[in-house]
Design a protein around this motif. Structure first.
Motif, PDB file in Angstrom:
ATOM      1  N   TRP A  65       0.856  -1.164  -0.056  1.00 55.01           N
ATOM      2  CA  TRP A  65       0.116   0.043  -0.097  1.00 55.01           C
ATOM      3  C   TRP A  65       0.892   1.118  -0.150  1.00 55.01           C
ATOM      4  CZ3 TRP A  65      -4.277  -0.127  -2.236  1.00 55.01           C
ATOM      5  CH2 TRP A  65      -5.320  -1.470  -1.681  1.00 55.01           C
ATOM      6  N   HIS A  71      -3.755   3.363   1.930  1.00 51.20           N
ATOM      7  CA  HIS A  71      -4.607   2.116   2.218  1.00 51.20           C
ATOM      8  C   HIS A  71      -5.854   2.542   2.343  1.00 51.20           C
ATOM      9  CE1 HIS A  71      -6.506  -1.111   4.549  1.00 51.20           C
ATOM     10  NE2 HIS A  71      -5.694  -1.850   3.952  1.00 51.20           N
ATOM     11  N   ARG A  78     -10.204  -0.799  -2.403  1.00 53.22           N
ATOM     12  CA  ARG A  78      -9.104  -1.555  -2.361  1.00 53.22           C
ATOM     13  C   ARG A  78      -9.338  -2.579  -3.463  1.00 53.22           C
ATOM     14  NH1 ARG A  78      -9.926  -1.846   3.191  1.00 53.22           N
ATOM     15  NH2 ARG A  78     -10.655  -3.833   3.429  1.00 53.22           N
TER      16      ARG A  78
END
Length: 316
Positions: A65, A71, A78
């Motif tokens: 990440w 993140h 994601r």
């Protein structure tokens, strides 16, 4: 012309057996590559997957990440970032699809044949879902799935007939999405993908065709215990989160799933939620008959344990 190769990309956070079942099934179905992104640290599962020659597995850890810049807190971005990462890799497949670990591809004509028959103008094809009904037969036997009619007026009429209590609020009688997932050509500069759609130069789903002989078996509510265990998460962060639009009648009193479930829960707690689940997901005789009469009953054999024994014999 060589037969097209296809692959799957998925972001997964699930028990090891579920991960292996998902991977083994699609490998047994002919996937040329799987691009799997583990959404939480799982060294043992990572090692098993990495040892398979057709799997490219990534631990989405802090270094991963850091390279992506951040993140995301929500799993949906994601998923999109990981799908883009797989798309940008060295091209090993002609077509790629992003699906979840509880979704399984089935077809009448082999997928590679369907893809090979698509015109060059088709950059992506849509695979519609069918949703699992609760089933307690042997895992290696076919199990029932429900479909939905595509034209909205017909869909709403049939849904209200099959699910008389809650059907007027639930799109096609489905607990989860009806949009399905896309399978898209690889190697196109500027092509980007989200969870249910693809984009190129500002155009959404360029050249889209419905892949009518392929379906996505979705085990979203495969059992009451599974559905109730995931209920709180889905309501806060997943398929039932508050910000999603109502499936229809937006601005005219239409409720999204979050509002509907909140109302049901307020009226009767877990007992009321169970009644909602039972109407939509239990294979009572009248529902099976109604689905079949409308061409919406599907039976498919997934046999995930058999696939695991074939692809990961040390784990069988």
């Amino acid at each position: 012309m060589p037969e097209p190769k296809w692959g799957v990309v998925s972001t997964i956070k699930a028990p090891q057996r579920d991960v292996l079942g998902f991977a083994a099934y699609h490998l047994s179905q002919g996937a040329h590559r799987l691009y799997l992104y583990l959404d939480a640290p799982d060294p043992e599962t990572y090692a098993i997957l990495k040892a398979h020659p057709k799997i490219r597995v990534t631990q989405t850890d802090a270094p991963y990440w850091a390279k992506k810049g951040k993140h995301p807190n929500k799993h949906q971005p994601r998923q999109s970032i990981n799908a883009a990462d797989a798309y940008a890799k060295r091209i090993e497949v002609d077509w790629l699809t992003h699906i979840d670990h509880d979704e399984f591809l089935v077809w009448q004509t082999p997928l590679k044949n369907q893809l090979g028959a698509l015109p060059s103008s088709c950059l992506c094809a849509r695979i519609r879902p069918i949703e699992a009904l609760e089933w307690h037969g042997p895992a290696s036997d076919p199990r029932p799935f429900k479909g939905f009619a595509l034209p909205m007026p017909e869909r709403r009429r049939i849904t209200e007939m099959l699910y008389p209590t809650f059907g007027s609020h639930v799109n096609g009688g489905f607990l989860s999405h009806v949009a399905g997932k896309m399978i898209y050509r690889t190697g196109i500069d500027g092509f980007s993908v989200k969870i249910h759609n693809a984009f190129l130069a500002g155009e959404q789903n360029p050249g889209q065709i419905e892949l009518e002989q392929t379906r996505l078996c979705h085990l979203h509510g495969a059992s009451w215990s599974d559905w109730s265990a995931n209920y709180a998460y889905r309501k806060s962060k997943g398929a039932y989160r508050a910000e999603l639009n109502a499936p229809f009648d937006q601005g005219k009193g239409g409720m999204n799933m979050h509002s509907l479930l909140t109302m049901i829960e307020a009226d009767g707690g877990e007992q009321a939620l169970r009644a909602f689940y039972d109407e939509l997901c239990t294979p009572r005789a009248d529902l099976l008959r109604g689905l079949e009469e409308n061409g919406l009953l599907h039976w498919h054999r997934l046999d995930l344990e058999g696939a695991i024994a074939e692809q990961f014999p040390a784990c069988a």
